[in-house]
Each structure stands twice: as structure tokens, then as C-alpha cells.
Enzyme design. Structure first.
Site, short mmCIF file in Angstrom:
data_model
loop_
_atom_site.label_atom_id
_atom_site.label_comp_id
_atom_site.label_asym_id
_atom_site.label_seq_id
_atom_site.Cartn_x
_atom_site.Cartn_y
_atom_site.Cartn_z
N TRP A 127 0.85 -1.19 0.00
CA TRP A 127 0.00 0.00 0.00
C TRP A 127 0.89 1.25 0.00
O TRP A 127 1.84 1.33 0.80
CB TRP A 127 -0.91 -0.03 1.24
CG TRP A 127 -1.80 1.16 1.41
CD1 TRP A 127 -2.54 1.78 0.45
CD2 TRP A 127 -2.06 1.86 2.63
NE1 TRP A 127 -3.24 2.82 1.00
CE2 TRP A 127 -2.97 2.89 2.34
CE3 TRP A 127 -1.62 1.70 3.95
CZ2 TRP A 127 -3.44 3.77 3.31
CZ3 TRP A 127 -2.08 2.58 4.92
CH2 TRP A 127 -2.99 3.60 4.59
N ASP A 208 -1.75 -6.40 8.48
CA ASP A 208 -2.68 -5.30 8.22
C ASP A 208 -3.94 -5.91 7.62
O ASP A 208 -3.89 -6.51 6.54
CB ASP A 208 -2.01 -4.32 7.23
CG ASP A 208 -2.86 -3.07 7.02
OD1 ASP A 208 -3.98 -3.00 7.57
OD2 ASP A 208 -2.39 -2.16 6.31
N LYS A 243 -13.73 -0.03 5.42
CA LYS A 243 -14.34 -0.65 4.25
C LYS A 243 -15.49 -1.57 4.63
O LYS A 243 -16.58 -1.45 4.09
CB LYS A 243 -13.28 -1.43 3.45
CG LYS A 243 -12.39 -0.56 2.60
CD LYS A 243 -11.29 0.09 3.37
CE LYS A 243 -10.44 0.97 2.49
NZ LYS A 243 -9.31 1.57 3.21
C1 LMR Z 1 -6.65 3.07 -0.73
O1 LMR Z 1 -5.62 2.39 -0.78
O2 LMR Z 1 -7.13 3.62 -1.74
C2 LMR Z 1 -7.37 3.25 0.57
O3 LMR Z 1 -6.77 2.46 1.55
C3 LMR Z 1 -7.49 4.67 0.95
C4 LMR Z 1 -6.20 5.24 1.43
O4 LMR Z 1 -6.19 5.78 2.54
O5 LMR Z 1 -5.21 5.20 0.72
#
Ligand code: LMR
Length: 393
Positions: A127, A208, A243
Site C-alpha cells: 500500500w 494489516d 471498508k
Molecule cells: C486506498 O488504498 O485507496 C485506501 O486504503 C485509501 C487510502 O487511505 O489510501
């Protein structure tokens, strides 16, 4: 004082919200930030949430502080939804946190207090915000192989080989389900193999779980956590309710730490309390009160399960729909990973230039890595989307 501060670019994911809103084209499509959308393109407040909010409105008689760990009923419910009795509760500490990100940030502080030099291994890619969030807190991050960008599969052997080389005592961050950004998760057997390496190398799993219930189901999506919890002495789990409960802006999440024994758990609890106090004092209440109300009531829980299953089903449907449309518009390209992935995300496998062209020429918005949020696909926009993607290939 602020004279020399540089101008920073917008956030790679959140920056897309403003850019999309400013675009006046009526056929524009938002596949950017990870929020669920209905067939009408709306991110709804769930009915179970509305009902819980009404109950809270009718019965709440005080807004006095609850303390650094937040709502105890919420914490107990989150702990049970995550671990489901896979481990002795006395070894677990669960505290409320301001969203999954807040939970990750508190976990980072705990790790730094415990062992300031241990790096955190993160999947390549992970992420977007893991890196600035955990790195910015002061942790050193190192990548382990995860996603094969050519074949669109998980690099299980390379991942295991790397983990086998990680020095004892270091930390490995995993996504419990719906890997963000790739949408591809290890199978249960692969999780078992990963766990064996963690045990053998004495590594600390840091999981996570931002999408519990979005891949296969609430229990299925917690497989890795429950399996590891049975095998390892210590672990960390960050949960988000953004979510699965649709509580994005209410900022509600939790942090669970599995300790070697009850006495260690008590010391960890005191540390988490101190860390929260020194960052934000106490987490915001409303979202956690909603979750506690839902999970504390059989009928509301059943209603939420139905709504969660409907979100999961819609995402799967949209994956199949887009995959089918791309077979028509781009028959020479293999997009089969779209239907192998779960959760909201997957890569289209486009270059930065192609992503830019989709935005500029077609009003189709996605993260620069070509990560798309499939919940942004609808029956109405899929043909335009598939034609636009084919046009930039
Ligand atoms: C995403 O990856 O789009 C979501 O988890 C929102 C974020 O905070 O990045």
C-alpha cells in the site's frame, strides 16, 4: 520559520479525489481511492450503520472521555472477530485506534519502543501509504518479493526464499486479505508455508487487515491471522472498519497485540495507552460506538453480514464484467488476473504514460501504478472503460 519548507506533491491516492472532482467531463470514471461504490456510483452508509446510529442518538447520555483505549465493547468485539478464540484471550491486547492508519502508527511506536533497530519487511509492492506512514514514524523498511508484474501472480517461492534469509527478530508486514494494491493473496497452504518460515526464523508477523469480509468472508479472510496466532509467540494485527463497515471518514480501527503471556500483555497494554496519549490522547468515539452496537446485537449483525456479502458480490461481478469487456476490446491482452484477484484492487499492468493518457484523454482516473478500484466499474460505464483502456494499450 516556514520559509524553507518545500511544496509537496498531492498524495498519490488521495490527490486523485480532488483531481477527479475538478474534471467537468460527464463520462469520467473514478477508479482511484479505495472506497466501495454501488451500481449507482455511490458510497453508501450501510443500513445496519444507520440503525446503530439511531440507537446511539436515542440512548447516548454522555460524551465524557472513555480513555486512551477507547470503547471496551468495541475492542472485545474486534478481538473476537479477528482471532475467534484461536488463541488464549489473556495473551491478547486490543485497543481502538483512529482508523487502520492510526492503528499502524501506534504499532510503529510500539515496535520502536520495543526494539528500535529491527526493520520491517514489506511486500513489493505494498500500500502506497505503508512506506511514509511506517517509515515516517522511524522504522526502517525493506522489501520482500511479492508480485510478478509480467505474469500477474504472487512470487511465492521468491518471497519464501527472502523470508528464509531475514535475521531472527525482524518484522514482516503482511496483508491479511485483498492485498493492496495487487488484489492477490496467498492461498491457505501458502500461508501455512509462510508461517513455518516465521516460526523457524523467529520473525514477528505484523498483519494489516483493512478488508476483512471483502475477499471470501469474515472467517476465511482471517485465516492467516488465526493460523499464525496458533503458532507464533507474538504478533501484531491492525484492523480497519473503513471498508467492511463503510465508516471511512469516522476513522475507526483497532490494534491487537498477541503477547507471549498475560503478564507481557499487561505491560504492552500500558505501553499502548502511553503511546496513544502522546499522539492523539484518545480515539474518536462515534465509529467505534456504531461497530460495538452492531456487533453487540444479533439482528444488526445479521443485517450487516448481508450488506457485507452484497458489497463482496458486487465487486466480484464487476471484476467479471470488466474482464469480459476487455476480452472484446483488447483480445490480445491477458487480463485474467482481474478475476483471480479479490477485494477492490488489481493492476491493469499499464505504464505511467498509459495511466496518464487514460486520465487526460478519457477521464479515467486510477493510481499511477495502474492500480484500479474495481468498485468504480458499473454496467453503464464498463463499455466506455474497456474501450478507453484498449485505446491506450
Ligand atoms: C486506498 O488504498 O485507496 C485506501 O486504503 C485509501 C487510502 O487511505 O489510501
Amino acid at each position: 520559520m516556514f520559509q524553507d519548507l518545500e511544496q509537496l506533491p498531492p498524495d498519490a491516492i488521495l490527490g486523485l479525489i480532488a483531481e477527479f472532482n475538478a474534471d467537468s467531463r460527464t463520462d469520467k470514471i473514478d477508479l482511484g481511492v479505495g472506497v466501495f461504490r454501488t451500481a449507482e456510483g455511490v458510497t453508501p452508509v450501510l443500513d445496519a450503520v444507520k440503525a446503530a446510529e439511531q440507537r446511539i442518538l436515542d440512548s447516548q447520555d454522555s460524551k465524557a472521555y472513555l480513555g486512551t483505549a477507547g470503547n471496551p465493547d468495541f475492542n472485545a468485539a474486534m478481538q473476537s472477530m479477528t482471532f475467534a478464540g484461536s488463541v488464549d484471550d489473556a495473551r491478547l491486547v486490543t485497543v481502538q485506534a483512529p482508523g487502520g492508519s492510526g492503528s499502524l502508527r501506534v504499532a510503529a511506536s510500539l515496535l520502536l519502543k520495543a526494539e528500535s533497530n529491527a526493520p520491517v519487511w514489506v511486500s513489493e509492492p505494498t500500500w502506497n501509504n505503508h512506506v511514509p506512514l511506517l517509515g515516517g514514524a522511524g522504522l526502517e523498511l525493506k522489501p520482500y518479493p511479492y508480485y510478478d508484474t509480467e505474469r500477474h501472480v504472487i512470487r511465492t517461492d521468491a518471497m519464501l526464499d527472502t523470508l528464509r534469509q531475514v535475521p531472527k527478530g525482524e518484522i514482516v508486514l503482511f496483508h491479511a486479505c485483498c492485498h493492496n494494491p495487487s488484489g492477490l493473496d496467498p492461498s491457505d497452504d501458502e500461508w501455512r508455508a509462510i508461517t513455518e518460515v516465521l516460526v523457524e526464523r523467529e520473525l514477528l508477523p505484523f498483519i494489516d487487515m483493512a478488508y476483512q469480509g471483502f475477499a471470501r468472508g469474515l472467517d476465511e479472510d482471517a485465516f492467516a491471522i488465526r493460523h499464525m496466532a496458533e503458532q507464533v509467540p507474538e504478533m501484531i494485527v491492525s484492523n480497519s472498519c473503513s471498508k467492511n463497515f463503510g465508516l471511512y471518514r469516522d476513522r475507526v480501527g483497532s490494534l491487537s497485540v498477541l503477547a507471549a503471556d498475560a503478564e507481557a500483555a499487561a505491560r504492552i497494554r500500558s505501553q499502548l495507552s502511553y503511546i496513544a496519549r502522546t499522539i492523539y490522547s484518545m480515539p474518536p468515539d462515534h465509529g467505534a460506538a456504531i461497530v460495538a452496537t452492531i456487533l453487540g446485537d444479533e439482528a444488526l449483525t445479521a443485517q450487516w453480514h448481508v450488506e457485507l456479502a452484497a458489497m463482496r458480490a458486487r465487486i466480484l461481478d464487476m471484476r467479471a464484467l470488466l474482464h469480459g469487456a476487455l476480452k472484446e476490446t483488447a483480445p490480445d491482452h491477458d487480463f485474467s488476473h482481474l478475476v483471480r484477484a479479490t477485494g477492490m484492487f488489481c493492476f491493469l499492468g499499464l505504464s505511467k504514460e498509459q495511466v496518464e493518457a487514460l486520465k487526460r484523454d478519457h477521464g479515467v482516473y486510477m493510481v499511477g501504478s495502474s492500480r484500479i478500484n474495481v468498485a468504480g466499474v458499473t454496467n453503464d460505464n464498463v463499455d466506455y472503460l474497456a474501450t478507453s483502456i484498449a485505446a491506450v494499450l
